[in-house]
Design a protein around this motif. Structure first.
Motif, PDB file in Angstrom:
ATOM      1  N   VAL A  90       0.686  -1.335   0.065  1.00 51.00           N
ATOM      2  CA  VAL A  90      -0.120   0.036   0.032  1.00 51.00           C
ATOM      3  C   VAL A  90       1.107   1.296  -0.057  1.00 51.00           C
ATOM      4  O   VAL A  90       1.523   1.511   0.995  1.00 51.00           O
ATOM      5  CB  VAL A  90      -0.887   0.129   1.114  1.00 51.00           C
ATOM      6  CG1 VAL A  90      -2.046   1.419   1.234  1.00 51.00           C
ATOM      7  CG2 VAL A  90      -1.620  -1.406   1.412  1.00 51.00           C
ATOM      8  N   LYS A  91       1.120   1.941  -1.078  1.00 49.31           N
ATOM      9  CA  LYS A  91       1.694   2.970  -1.213  1.00 49.31           C
ATOM     10  C   LYS A  91       0.844   4.442  -0.977  1.00 49.31           C
ATOM     11  O   LYS A  91      -0.308   4.341  -0.917  1.00 49.31           O
ATOM     12  CB  LYS A  91       2.536   3.363  -2.606  1.00 49.31           C
ATOM     13  CG  LYS A  91       3.323   2.332  -2.884  1.00 49.31           C
ATOM     14  CD  LYS A  91       4.162   2.409  -4.351  1.00 49.31           C
ATOM     15  CE  LYS A  91       5.220   1.607  -4.522  1.00 49.31           C
ATOM     16  NZ  LYS A  91       5.961   1.859  -5.650  1.00 49.31           N
ATOM     17  N   GLU A  92       1.484   5.349  -0.374  1.00 50.12           N
ATOM     18  CA  GLU A  92       0.746   6.591  -0.099  1.00 50.12           C
ATOM     19  C   GLU A  92      -0.171   6.278   0.852  1.00 50.12           C
ATOM     20  O   GLU A  92      -1.279   6.659   0.748  1.00 50.12           O
ATOM     21  CB  GLU A  92       0.142   7.235  -1.378  1.00 50.12           C
ATOM     22  CG  GLU A  92       1.318   7.716  -2.290  1.00 50.12           C
ATOM     23  CD  GLU A  92       2.177   8.893  -1.596  1.00 50.12           C
ATOM     24  OE1 GLU A  92       1.999   9.737  -0.716  1.00 50.12           O
ATOM     25  OE2 GLU A  92       3.392   9.242  -2.570  1.00 50.12           O
ATOM     26  N   ALA A  93       0.139   5.431   1.766  1.00 47.87           N
ATOM     27  CA  ALA A  93      -0.892   4.741   2.881  1.00 47.87           C
ATOM     28  C   ALA A  93      -1.591   6.022   3.646  1.00 47.87           C
ATOM     29  O   ALA A  93      -2.583   5.621   4.362  1.00 47.87           O
ATOM     30  CB  ALA A  93      -0.363   3.728   3.639  1.00 47.87           C
ATOM     31  N   GLN A  94      -1.076   7.063   3.852  1.00 42.93           N
ATOM     32  CA  GLN A  94      -1.482   8.165   4.764  1.00 42.93           C
ATOM     33  C   GLN A  94      -2.681   8.617   4.058  1.00 42.93           C
ATOM     34  O   GLN A  94      -3.382   9.412   4.539  1.00 42.93           O
ATOM     35  CB  GLN A  94      -0.464   9.405   4.941  1.00 42.93           C
ATOM     36  CG  GLN A  94      -0.062  10.093   3.727  1.00 42.93           C
ATOM     37  CD  GLN A  94       0.884   9.497   2.704  1.00 42.93           C
ATOM     38  OE1 GLN A  94       1.381   8.472   2.804  1.00 42.93           O
ATOM     39  NE2 GLN A  94       1.002  10.254   1.539  1.00 42.93           N
ATOM     40  N   MET A  95      -2.860   8.407   2.876  1.00 40.08           N
ATOM     41  CA  MET A  95      -4.250   8.802   2.140  1.00 40.08           C
ATOM     42  C   MET A  95      -5.668   8.019   2.522  1.00 40.08           C
ATOM     43  O   MET A  95      -6.730   8.370   2.130  1.00 40.08           O
ATOM     44  CB  MET A  95      -4.072   9.014   0.765  1.00 40.08           C
ATOM     45  CG  MET A  95      -2.835   9.949   0.034  1.00 40.08           C
ATOM     46  SD  MET A  95      -3.158  11.606   0.461  1.00 40.08           S
ATOM     47  CE  MET A  95      -4.424  11.973  -0.804  1.00 40.08           C
ATOM     48  N   THR A 113       1.752 -14.087   3.389  1.00 37.49           N
ATOM     49  CA  THR A 113       1.574 -12.811   2.886  1.00 37.49           C
ATOM     50  C   THR A 113       2.709 -11.614   3.520  1.00 37.49           C
ATOM     51  O   THR A 113       2.933 -11.887   4.725  1.00 37.49           O
ATOM     52  CB  THR A 113       0.409 -12.255   3.212  1.00 37.49           C
ATOM     53  OG1 THR A 113      -0.680 -13.082   2.660  1.00 37.49           O
ATOM     54  CG2 THR A 113       0.179 -10.919   2.782  1.00 37.49           C
ATOM     55  N   VAL A 114       3.272 -10.952   2.539  1.00 42.76           N
ATOM     56  CA  VAL A 114       4.029  -9.977   3.088  1.00 42.76           C
ATOM     57  C   VAL A 114       3.403  -8.519   3.054  1.00 42.76           C
ATOM     58  O   VAL A 114       2.990  -8.398   1.654  1.00 42.76           O
ATOM     59  CB  VAL A 114       5.575  -9.979   2.457  1.00 42.76           C
ATOM     60  CG1 VAL A 114       6.342  -8.613   2.529  1.00 42.76           C
ATOM     61  CG2 VAL A 114       6.372 -11.247   2.499  1.00 42.76           C
ATOM     62  N   LEU A 115       2.944  -7.881   3.774  1.00 41.65           N
ATOM     63  CA  LEU A 115       2.187  -6.709   3.661  1.00 41.65           C
ATOM     64  C   LEU A 115       3.166  -5.552   3.915  1.00 41.65           C
ATOM     65  O   LEU A 115       3.650  -5.499   5.036  1.00 41.65           O
ATOM     66  CB  LEU A 115       0.919  -6.624   4.697  1.00 41.65           C
ATOM     67  CG  LEU A 115       0.356  -5.167   4.756  1.00 41.65           C
ATOM     68  CD1 LEU A 115      -0.340  -4.744   3.358  1.00 41.65           C
ATOM     69  CD2 LEU A 115      -0.870  -5.549   5.648  1.00 41.65           C
ATOM     70  N   VAL A 116       3.225  -4.402   3.098  1.00 44.39           N
ATOM     71  CA  VAL A 116       4.096  -3.401   3.199  1.00 44.39           C
ATOM     72  C   VAL A 116       3.183  -2.103   3.187  1.00 44.39           C
ATOM     73  O   VAL A 116       2.590  -1.747   2.134  1.00 44.39           O
ATOM     74  CB  VAL A 116       5.172  -3.282   2.071  1.00 44.39           C
ATOM     75  CG1 VAL A 116       6.156  -2.228   2.402  1.00 44.39           C
ATOM     76  CG2 VAL A 116       5.752  -4.522   1.811  1.00 44.39           C
ATOM     77  N   ILE A 117       3.114  -1.365   4.406  1.00 42.50           N
ATOM     78  CA  ILE A 117       2.309  -0.265   4.618  1.00 42.50           C
ATOM     79  C   ILE A 117       3.594   1.028   4.256  1.00 42.50           C
ATOM     80  O   ILE A 117       4.264   1.301   5.143  1.00 42.50           O
ATOM     81  CB  ILE A 117       1.612  -0.097   5.940  1.00 42.50           C
ATOM     82  CG1 ILE A 117       0.679  -1.296   5.822  1.00 42.50           C
ATOM     83  CG2 ILE A 117       0.811   1.220   5.832  1.00 42.50           C
ATOM     84  CD1 ILE A 117       0.277  -1.629   7.229  1.00 42.50           C
ATOM     85  N   CYS A 118       3.410   1.798   3.322  1.00 44.11           N
ATOM     86  CA  CYS A 118       4.119   3.017   2.984  1.00 44.11           C
ATOM     87  C   CYS A 118       3.424   4.363   3.270  1.00 44.11           C
ATOM     88  O   CYS A 118       2.620   4.601   2.621  1.00 44.11           O
ATOM     89  CB  CYS A 118       4.911   2.895   1.622  1.00 44.11           C
ATOM     90  SG  CYS A 118       5.830   1.649   1.151  1.00 44.11           S
ATOM     91  N   MET A 119       3.890   5.038   4.208  1.00 41.50           N
ATOM     92  CA  MET A 119       3.453   6.340   4.504  1.00 41.50           C
ATOM     93  C   MET A 119       4.638   7.431   3.924  1.00 41.50           C
ATOM     94  O   MET A 119       5.723   7.341   4.467  1.00 41.50           O
ATOM     95  CB  MET A 119       3.163   6.572   5.752  1.00 41.50           C
ATOM     96  CG  MET A 119       2.077   5.628   6.141  1.00 41.50           C
ATOM     97  SD  MET A 119       1.688   5.685   7.956  1.00 41.50           S
ATOM     98  CE  MET A 119       0.712   7.193   8.158  1.00 41.50           C
ATOM     99  N   HIS A 120       4.314   8.405   2.964  1.00 41.88           N
ATOM    100  CA  HIS A 120       5.355   9.400   2.568  1.00 41.88           C
ATOM    101  C   HIS A 120       4.797  10.730   3.269  1.00 41.88           C
ATOM    102  O   HIS A 120       3.565  11.367   3.123  1.00 41.88           O
ATOM    103  CB  HIS A 120       4.864   9.634   1.136  1.00 41.88           C
ATOM    104  CG  HIS A 120       6.068   8.660   0.584  1.00 41.88           C
ATOM    105  ND1 HIS A 120       6.121   8.480  -0.663  1.00 41.88           N
ATOM    106  CD2 HIS A 120       6.505   7.517   0.785  1.00 41.88           C
ATOM    107  CE1 HIS A 120       6.911   7.582  -1.073  1.00 41.88           C
ATOM    108  NE2 HIS A 120       7.325   6.961  -0.370  1.00 41.88           N
ATOM    109  N   GLY A 121       5.785  11.131   3.882  1.00 45.34           N
ATOM    110  CA  GLY A 121       5.654  12.631   4.529  1.00 45.34           C
ATOM    111  C   GLY A 121       4.665  12.545   5.584  1.00 45.34           C
ATOM    112  O   GLY A 121       4.415  13.600   6.431  1.00 45.34           O
ATOM    113  N   ALA A 122       4.516  11.441   6.285  1.00 44.35           N
ATOM    114  CA  ALA A 122       3.603  11.329   7.510  1.00 44.35           C
ATOM    115  C   ALA A 122       4.121   9.999   8.392  1.00 44.35           C
ATOM    116  O   ALA A 122       4.619   9.100   7.846  1.00 44.35           O
ATOM    117  CB  ALA A 122       2.151  11.085   7.272  1.00 44.35           C
TER     118      ALA A 122
END
Length: 345
Positions: A90-95, A113-122
């Motif tokens: 999940v990219k831009e997860a902060q949205m 499952t490998v779950l990746v949560i990416c938050m940019h600038g947050a």
């Protein structure tokens, strides 16, 4: 940075190394103001979690603005098809409006499952369940903004990780060019490495000038140096050249000069309490490589307390002018030359 860039760098290099060995956590929470480290870990996981032939049926990349927590969790709970694992990013997860709901899945993640949560600038709220759950069973990377006075040290560490030394003035020059944008430094470094002669072990300022496209001779870095030594004609020549550049921005120049004179002020305070400080004390106060200590010894002599305070007050006035306040019809290059003239006088 929140934990210091050295600690963040070490953690991320370990996670990248594990990814290359096909060792993965069930959940990753990658977050922070600076995106370089979260992106580095995310790219390593995407590049190594699955073979090319496995990706069509086992790799899902979502964007926070377009997905719900329910969709992410439903996908994460599926079993892989003809593969050892599946990857959900999940990219831009902060949205995501429902981001915190992912805590339900993270409390009991699927092993395959490998779950990746990416938050940019947050960053996720550390008081809430999502952060706490991932901290227990997965990996959390928090990459805070790096400060301008840390950047030369970060560059040295970054080059060291690539098996190279970088001269202090070369690191300062690259830092001036890229600012605190770590991704930009990484991109410029990759370009540089392609052009260095085989067997190069140390990067000099001339290498940065030649391959990155910035002139040491006419830079803010060189301007502050000439001001330290009160070389008036040279400082004014550099100021006129910098100010005439199409990319010149007065607020950025003032900011760099403020950083320089604030260091001088702090160094003066150190010398008042400890007339013969050791190199460790100097490094702690100045935040620069020992290579530059002699420059600051001269700068302190040339700008005693009252003069240094007057320069800082002057910089405040010109910061206001550079942002459009009472500058009259003066062009940016004229403003910078006027500022440098008044500093010297």
């Amino acid at each position: 940075m929140a934990k210091g860039f050295a600690e963040t760098d070490s953690l991320c290099r370990d996670l990248v190394s594990q990814a290359r060995k096909k060792i993965f956590k069930p959940v990753y929470l990658l977050m922070g103001e600076e995106s370089f480290y979260p992106d580095m870990v995310c790219d390593a996981i995407i590049g190594n979690a699955l073979e090319e032939s496995e990706r069509d049926f086992n790799q899902y990349i979502f964007y926070g603005a377009d997905v719900t927590a329910e969709t992410v969790m439903t996908t994460a709970r599926r079993y892989p098809m003809f593969a050892q694992r599946q990857l959900v990013v999940v990219k831009e997860a902060q949205m995501m409006k429902s981001l915190e709901e992912l805590a339900v899945y993270c409390a009991r993640p699927l092993e395959s499952t490998v779950l990746v949560i990416c938050m940019h600038g947050a960053s996720a709220d550390k008081r809430k369940s999502l952060y706490k759950s991932v901290s227990k069973i997965g990996a959390v990377v928090e990459s805070g903004a790096i400060r301008d006075y840390e950047i030369a040290r970060w560059i040295s560490s970054f080059y060291s990780g690539k098996g190279l030394q970088i001269a202090p003035d070369a690191a300062a020059l690259l830092g001036e060019y890229a600012g605190t944008d770590l991704s930009k430094i990484a991109v410029e470094t990759e370009k540089l490495l392609k052009n260095l002669p085989e067997g190069t072990v140390k990067v000099e300022a001339s290498d940065i000038e030649k391959n990155v496209g910035i002139s040491r001779q006419y830079s803010i870095f060189e301007l502050t140096r000439e001001l330290s030594f009160r070389n008036a004609s040279r400082a004014l020549k550099i100021a006129a050249y910098i100010g005439a550049s199409p990319k010149f921005a007065m607020p950025m120049a003032v900011s760099a000069l403020f950083t320089h004179f604030y260091r001088i002020l702090k160094y003066e305070a150190l010398l008042t309490g400890s007339p013969r400080p050791g190199n460790d004390q100097k490094a702690r106060v100045l935040g620069v490589n020992p290579y530059f200590f002699s420059e600051y010894d001269r700068a302190v002599a040339n700008y005693p307390l009252k003069k240094c305070m007057a320069v800082i007050a002057l910089l405040k006035d010109f910061d206001y002018k550079g942002k459009g306040g009472e500058a009259g019809e003066a062009a940016p290059d004229e403003l910078l030359v006027e500022l440098v003239t008044r500093i010297l006088n």
